[in-house]
Design a protein around this motif. Structure first.
Motif, PDB file in Angstrom:
ATOM      1  N   ASN A 227       0.812  -1.214   0.000  1.00 34.43           N
ATOM      2  CA  ASN A 227       0.000   0.000   0.000  1.00 34.43           C
ATOM      3  C   ASN A 227       0.847   1.266   0.000  1.00 34.43           C
ATOM      4  O   ASN A 227       0.501   2.256  -0.647  1.00 34.43           O
ATOM      5  CB  ASN A 227      -0.942  -0.014   1.204  1.00 34.43           C
ATOM      6  N   ALA A 228       1.979   1.242   0.708  1.00 34.71           N
ATOM      7  CA  ALA A 228       2.879   2.394   0.705  1.00 34.71           C
ATOM      8  C   ALA A 228       3.472   2.606  -0.686  1.00 34.71           C
ATOM      9  O   ALA A 228       3.615   3.747  -1.150  1.00 34.71           O
ATOM     10  CB  ALA A 228       3.997   2.192   1.727  1.00 34.71           C
ATOM     11  N   LEU A 229       3.802   1.503  -1.361  1.00 32.26           N
ATOM     12  CA  LEU A 229       4.366   1.602  -2.708  1.00 32.26           C
ATOM     13  C   LEU A 229       3.340   2.169  -3.679  1.00 32.26           C
ATOM     14  O   LEU A 229       3.673   3.005  -4.535  1.00 32.26           O
ATOM     15  CB  LEU A 229       4.837   0.224  -3.178  1.00 32.26           C
ATOM     16  N   ASP A 230       2.092   1.746  -3.548  1.00 33.44           N
ATOM     17  CA  ASP A 230       1.032   2.293  -4.394  1.00 33.44           C
ATOM     18  C   ASP A 230       0.869   3.793  -4.150  1.00 33.44           C
ATOM     19  O   ASP A 230       0.679   4.574  -5.089  1.00 33.44           O
ATOM     20  CB  ASP A 230      -0.302   1.585  -4.113  1.00 33.44           C
ATOM     21  N   TYR A 231       0.944   4.181  -2.885  1.00 32.01           N
ATOM     22  CA  TYR A 231       0.790   5.602  -2.536  1.00 32.01           C
ATOM     23  C   TYR A 231       1.954   6.429  -3.084  1.00 32.01           C
ATOM     24  O   TYR A 231       1.747   7.496  -3.675  1.00 32.01           O
ATOM     25  CB  TYR A 231       0.707   5.761  -1.021  1.00 32.01           C
ATOM     26  N   LEU A 232       3.183   5.939  -2.893  1.00 32.24           N
ATOM     27  CA  LEU A 232       4.364   6.687  -3.324  1.00 32.24           C
ATOM     28  C   LEU A 232       4.455   6.792  -4.846  1.00 32.24           C
ATOM     29  O   LEU A 232       4.892   7.814  -5.381  1.00 32.24           O
ATOM     30  CB  LEU A 232       5.638   6.015  -2.785  1.00 32.24           C
ATOM     31  N   SER A 233       4.048   5.730  -5.534  1.00 36.53           N
ATOM     32  CA  SER A 233       4.148   5.733  -6.996  1.00 36.53           C
ATOM     33  C   SER A 233       2.888   6.264  -7.662  1.00 36.53           C
ATOM     34  O   SER A 233       2.867   6.450  -8.884  1.00 36.53           O
ATOM     35  CB  SER A 233       4.434   4.310  -7.495  1.00 36.53           C
ATOM     36  N   GLN A 234       1.822   6.470  -6.848  1.00 31.82           N
ATOM     37  CA  GLN A 234       0.538   6.936  -7.379  1.00 31.82           C
ATOM     38  C   GLN A 234       0.066   6.062  -8.533  1.00 31.82           C
ATOM     39  O   GLN A 234      -0.447   6.539  -9.542  1.00 31.82           O
ATOM     40  CB  GLN A 234       0.661   8.394  -7.864  1.00 31.82           C
ATOM     41  N   SER A 235       0.289   4.735  -8.379  1.00 31.14           N
ATOM     42  CA  SER A 235      -0.055   3.818  -9.462  1.00 31.14           C
ATOM     43  C   SER A 235      -1.470   3.279  -9.305  1.00 31.14           C
ATOM     44  O   SER A 235      -2.038   3.301  -8.216  1.00 31.14           O
ATOM     45  CB  SER A 235       0.938   2.644  -9.508  1.00 31.14           C
ATOM     46  N   ASP A 236      -2.000   2.772 -10.401  1.00 31.10           N
ATOM     47  CA  ASP A 236      -3.338   2.203 -10.408  1.00 31.10           C
ATOM     48  C   ASP A 236      -3.307   0.835  -9.725  1.00 31.10           C
ATOM     49  O   ASP A 236      -2.595  -0.073 -10.154  1.00 31.10           O
ATOM     50  CB  ASP A 236      -3.815   2.034 -11.859  1.00 31.10           C
ATOM     51  N   ARG A 237      -4.069   0.682  -8.648  1.00 31.68           N
ATOM     52  CA  ARG A 237      -4.074  -0.565  -7.880  1.00 31.68           C
ATOM     53  C   ARG A 237      -4.507  -1.751  -8.733  1.00 31.68           C
ATOM     54  O   ARG A 237      -4.131  -2.897  -8.459  1.00 31.68           O
ATOM     55  CB  ARG A 237      -5.016  -0.419  -6.684  1.00 31.68           C
ATOM     56  N   ARG A 238      -5.266  -1.516  -9.777  1.00 32.39           N
ATOM     57  CA  ARG A 238      -5.775  -2.620 -10.584  1.00 32.39           C
ATOM     58  C   ARG A 238      -4.688  -3.239 -11.456  1.00 32.39           C
ATOM     59  O   ARG A 238      -4.845  -4.344 -11.955  1.00 32.39           O
ATOM     60  CB  ARG A 238      -6.937  -2.127 -11.460  1.00 32.39           C
ATOM     61  N   LEU A 239      -3.556  -2.530 -11.634  1.00 37.32           N
ATOM     62  CA  LEU A 239      -2.451  -3.081 -12.411  1.00 37.32           C
ATOM     63  C   LEU A 239      -1.710  -4.138 -11.607  1.00 37.32           C
ATOM     64  O   LEU A 239      -1.563  -4.026 -10.400  1.00 37.32           O
ATOM     65  CB  LEU A 239      -1.462  -1.972 -12.793  1.00 37.32           C
ATOM     66  N   ALA A 240      -1.224  -5.167 -12.295  1.00 35.42           N
ATOM     67  CA  ALA A 240      -0.365  -6.143 -11.624  1.00 35.42           C
ATOM     68  C   ALA A 240       0.918  -5.429 -11.211  1.00 35.42           C
ATOM     69  O   ALA A 240       1.380  -4.509 -11.884  1.00 35.42           O
ATOM     70  CB  ALA A 240      -0.043  -7.303 -12.576  1.00 35.42           C
TER      71      ALA A 240
END
Length: 285
Positions: free
Chosen positions: A79-92
């Motif tokens: 979750n921290a990586l998703d937040y820092l990268s602002q990436s789409d959670r639906r992506l692998a």
């Protein structure tokens, strides 16, 4: 935070513990005590005095609680990586564009959260593994009760500073080689294969423990100091006394065991985690 990442982390952690606990027991005893001449001597004395069961002392507690520990580590990291990268959670995850700094920072964050929640769990595990008889603690619940009675709530966080100094930077290092090696062993646009995940997870574990072992020794000694072991006033005092009495070599006690144990444990842990995530959220859904 997404529930499935915590579930996958929980199950993968329990599998990893079951694989590596006997070697972890030997490591703790080598680090916390000076009565063993080496790995073989520790294994021999443990078996002769306590039987095969001696290598699994304290395992029930970490198996039951490591789900919490690993779910926190993997869930917080993801979750921290998703937040820092602002990436789409639906992506692998292998499709996301993340930098090494973002991976390291997310790993450090997971280490902070893990220390805050799991320091008492680690303390009880070390106390149970470190005792060679059942005279002091009859089990994890009794161990917690004794610590609270004799040392108060603060006693449950004995060695917490050393644990933080070990885990916060080392969890950053834990995920960084994993992501880099997994990516290097995977063809562009393809899903990471079993071999790539196993190799990346195994190497990540070895690299992390190579860096973590010196502070792991200090942590184990501080945690055992309240259970009849030598008394230390803090991290610096423990380092100073250990260095004076046993030399620099003392900080690398258990390094070989850590490395041998780390590869299969972390290879299995990461493979289980990735496989569970893939089954929970199949690609394309």
């Amino acid at each position: 935070m997404p529930f499935l990442e915590f579930v996958a982390g929980s199950i993968s952690g329990a599998v990893g513990i079951a694989v590596g606990h006997p070697l972890d027991t030997v490591k703790v005893r080598l680090q916390a005590k000076s009565v063993y001449k080496g790995i073989f001597d520790c294994v021999t004395k443990t078996y002769l005095n306590e039987g095969f069961h001696g290598f699994f002392k304290g395992m029930s507690f970490p198996v039951l609680t490591t789900g919490l520990t690993n779910s926190i580590v993997f869930g917080s990291y993801s979750n921290a990586l998703d937040y820092l990268s602002q990436s789409d959670r639906r992506l692998a995850r292998h499709c996301k564009q993340v930098s090494s700094l973002q991976v390291f920072t997310a790993g450090c964050f997971s280490g902070i959260v893990q220390v805050l929640v799991c320091a008492p769990i680690d303390l009880v595990k070390v106390r149970l593994q470190g005792q060679t008889t059942a005279e002091r603690y009859r089990g994890p619940v009794h161990c917690v009760a004794v610590i609270l009675q004799q040392e108060g709530v603060r006693g449950l966080y004995r060695g917490g500073a050393a644990l933080a100094l070990r885990d916060v930077p080392c969890y950053g290092l834990y995920f960084l080689p994993y992501e880099l090696i997994r990516k290097a062993l995977t063809e562009t646009g393809e899903e990471p294969g079993t071999f790539a995940i196993l190799m990346a997870g195994g190497v990540a574990g070895v690299v992390t423990w190579a860096c973590a072992t010196p502070m792991d020794v200090v942590k184990a000694r501080l945690q055992m100091s309240g259970a009849g072991g030598q008394q230390y006033s803090g991290v610096l005092h423990c380092i100073k006394v250990s260095l004076k009495e046993e030399g620099v070599r003392v900080f690398f006690k258990g390094l070989l065991l850590n490395s041998v144990r780390a590869f299969p444990v972390n290879a299995v842990t990461f493979l289980t985690y990735e496989s569970l995530l893939k089954s929970f959220c199949p690609p394309g859904k």
